[in-house]
Enzyme design. Structure first.
Site, short mmCIF file in Angstrom:
data_model
loop_
_atom_site.label_atom_id
_atom_site.label_comp_id
_atom_site.label_asym_id
_atom_site.label_seq_id
_atom_site.Cartn_x
_atom_site.Cartn_y
_atom_site.Cartn_z
N GLU A 190 -69.69 30.71 87.42
CA GLU A 190 -70.58 31.84 86.70
C GLU A 190 -69.71 33.10 86.50
OE1 GLU A 190 -75.03 29.73 87.22
OE2 GLU A 190 -74.26 31.50 88.61
N GLU A 266 -75.50 22.80 86.42
CA GLU A 266 -76.66 23.03 87.17
C GLU A 266 -77.95 23.05 86.38
OE1 GLU A 266 -76.34 26.66 89.55
OE2 GLU A 266 -74.24 26.23 90.27
#
Length: 626
Positions: A190, A266
């Site tokens: 991320e 995710e």
């Protein structure tokens, strides 16, 4: 067009390196491949949909790895994902630990033995509500990290490259191209939430390639709102999002990578808890809608978390949301399909029905039955009948003209005590700049007040009638694990202490990492203002998991038979600590508690059959990040 990612098996490589007979005279050696073809993945040339769930080996006792993996298989998963937390493997610079519960290779092999493929989320940054996002705290000893953490600067990249090369020695042979179960390896994590330096991501990708991590598919993963900032050309990209964002999240990925498989790296079925905030749960029905949509549109999913487990010891991290410091609880239950103790929930059974439709026969008859969960025991009340004051167990002091952070003294976790003498009567404001994270202030051994970073407290009025000893005991409540606030997450008193505007100097400093516990205790005093270590024992005829009732404790940490169980805090919502059965023993067991808060009577504990994760919380403000 089919793009082959992987290399020949380890057997084929061995023949190239030294077989007695030339390779040309041998029959072709089998190869395993994980490839991309247009909008889907191919495993050994056949279409493959990734049905993955996340669990972290560091949050699960090694004795339970196989049990948790069997549960994953029974839910209908064909793959598991795990972060690799750098801080547990390189606790001090250049010294590595891949033993015991840190034996990553053994965990990956266990997954393969259970018929599961592996997605390796190798970092170097993880997040995961883990201490400092998985970074080792010693990085912060270098002042340059205030500007260079997660950047292309050599101050960060040199230790990072050393780490990735060492990690590759453990995991490179376990990639699918060498016959192992690792099909994908993640570069960073991320990064688009943190910055957009593509040169940094390119450099990391090169380090991974030079380390031999090319026999699995290298990829990046970003929150769906930040994919362009974190992804780079030539590196497969995936995306992360929570409930209700299935279409927007996948649209965002398709816009950036229109000719690649859509993989949700995710999907969040739950959330994590902060001390002092209500327990977080998420409804099941909208998750099933999301799951159905994602799997029919995309090439796969990774459910974060399938099983959360526990942030044992001092490994729970903290958040910084809208400028508020929010430390995380010890439990990482996450409202996941498999709960903290490895018990299947209604969510697991509901997920299983949908995932089974993608099994070879299209229904649950293809899946293994859901295994029986480990046994749970109860333990009658345990009174902590022995105690010893922290003041009687201090290490040798370190002289320092000014306060310094934990990291300055090569300390990563636990507590730190700052002591100085006030030479004369005084009255004024004591100001701690910057306090990380929670301080108790004593004058001549008497508790005068507390300061809590959660509430942005830094000032305490004090008054003495004459000379006095000033003690400031500071707790590290977990380093922030995301945002650029990470760069200044040194712990302790990180800048200065002033009294009535005048800097205080001439300190004696006592690092208290709590890696060694006292051996000598006395009968417990009825009341003590000092921070206290307490001890008790209990006897078991048989062992099993239990949930330790901590409602009579204040704030601190707890150990059973030497195992660091985790932090506790009476602000809620967590009111029990998960104790794994393998860490208990038949016969006598010992519990040690370090509690910062005074107690009028010796506290007691008990082993319950059910956890209490949703107890009263003092702060009713929920944090929303999805």
């Amino acid at each position: 067009m089919t793009r082959t990612i992987l290399l020949p098996s380890a057997l084929a490589l061995a023949s190239l390196l030294g077989a007695a007979t030339s390779a040309s005279s041998q029959p072709p050696k089998p190869t395993q491949t994980f490839t991309i073809q247009q909008d889907h993945f191919l495993l050994n040339g056949q279409p493959f949909k990734i049905l993955s769930g996340e669990l972290h080996y560091a949050r699960i006792p090694r004795e339970y790895w196989h049990a948790r993996l069997k549960m994953a298989k029974a839910m209908g998963l064909n793959t598991i994902a795990t972060y690799v937390f750098w801080n547990i493997h390189e606790p001090t610079p250049g010294h590595f630990d891949f033993t015991g519960n840190n034996d990553l290779a053994a965990f990956i092999k266990a997954a393969q033995q259970e018929g599961l493929y592996v997605i390796l989320r190798s970092g170097p940054y993880s997040c995961a509500e883990w201490e400092f996002g998985g970074f080792p705290a010693w990085l912060l000893k270098d002042p340059a990290m205030e500007q260079t953490l997660r950047s292309n600067d050599p101050s960060f990249m040199v230790p990072t490259e050393r780490w990735i090369h060492r990690l590759a020695q453990e995991v490179a042979p376990l990639q699918i191209g060498h016959g192992g179960p690792i099909i994908m390896t993640q570069v960073e994590n991320e990064y688009g939430n943190f910055d957009h330096d593509h040169a940094y991501m390119e450099h990391l990708k090169t380090i991974f390639e030079q380390s031999g991590l090319t026999a699995s598919l290298l990829y990046s993963a970003d929150n769906w709102r930040n994919i362009p900032a974190g992804s780079i050309p030539g590196l497969y990209a995936a995306t992360n999002f929570g409930i209700g964002n299935h279409q927007g999240g996948m649209d965002a990925l398709a816009k950036v990578r229109p000719d690649a498989p859509l993989f949700v790296s995710e999907y969040w079925p739950g959330w994590f808890d902060h001390w002092g905030h209500p327990h977080e749960t998420r409804p099941v029905a909208p998750q099933l809608e999301d799951l159905d949509y994602i799997l029919h549109r995309g090439a796969g999913i990774n459910i974060y978390m399938f099983h959360g487990g526990t942030s044992f010891g001092f490994m729970a991290g903290s958040s910084n949301i809208s400028g508020q410091f929010l430390p995380d609880v010890t439990s990482y239950d996450y409202d996941a399909p498999l709960d903290e103790a490895g018990h299947p929930t209604p969510k697991l059974l509901a997920y299983r029905k949908i995932l089974a439709t993608f099994s070879p026969c299209g229904n649950e008859s293809c899946l293994p039955p859901v295994p029986t969960a480990p046994p749970v025991i109860t333990i009658p009340p345990i009174t902590l009948t022995e105690s010893t004051s922290l003041w009687q167990n201090l290490p040798t002091a370190i002289a320092s003209e000014t306060p310094q952070s934990m990291e300055h003294f090569d300390q990563s976790y636990g507590y730190i005590l700052y002591r100085t003498q006030l030479p004369a009567a005084t009255s004024g404001d004591l100001v701690l700049t910057d306090l990380h994270d929670y301080a108790q202030i004593y004058l001549d051994g008497k508790l005068t007040g507390t300061l809590d970073r959660r509430n942005k407290q830094s000032t305490l009025p004090i008054k003495t009638d004459g000379p006095a000893r000033l003690d400031i005991l500071v707790a590290n409540d977990g380093r922030i694990n995301s945002t650029k606030q990470m760069r200044i997450e040194s712990k302790g008193i990180t800048k200065s202490v002033t009294l009535s505007g005048t800097p205080l100097t001439g300190w004696q400093i006592y690092p208290l990492p709590m890696t060694t516990l006292p051996t000598h205790f006395n009968p417990a005093a009825k009341q003590s203002q000092a921070p206290t270590l307490r001890r008790g024992s209990f006897t078991l005829a048989s062992t099993g998991d239990t949930f330790l009732d901590i409602r009579t404790l204040g704030k601190g940490a707890l150990w059973i038979n030497g195992h660091p169980i985790g932090r506790f805090w009476n602000v809620g919502p967590q009111q029990t600590l998960f104790v794994p059965g393998p860490w208990l023993r038949k016969g006598r067991n010992e519990v040690v508690v370090f509690d910062l808060l005074p107690s009028t009577t010796p506290p007691h504990l008990a082993g319950l059959a059910q956890p209490i994760l949703d107890g009263p919380a003092t702060d009713q403000t929920k944090s929303k990040q999805e």
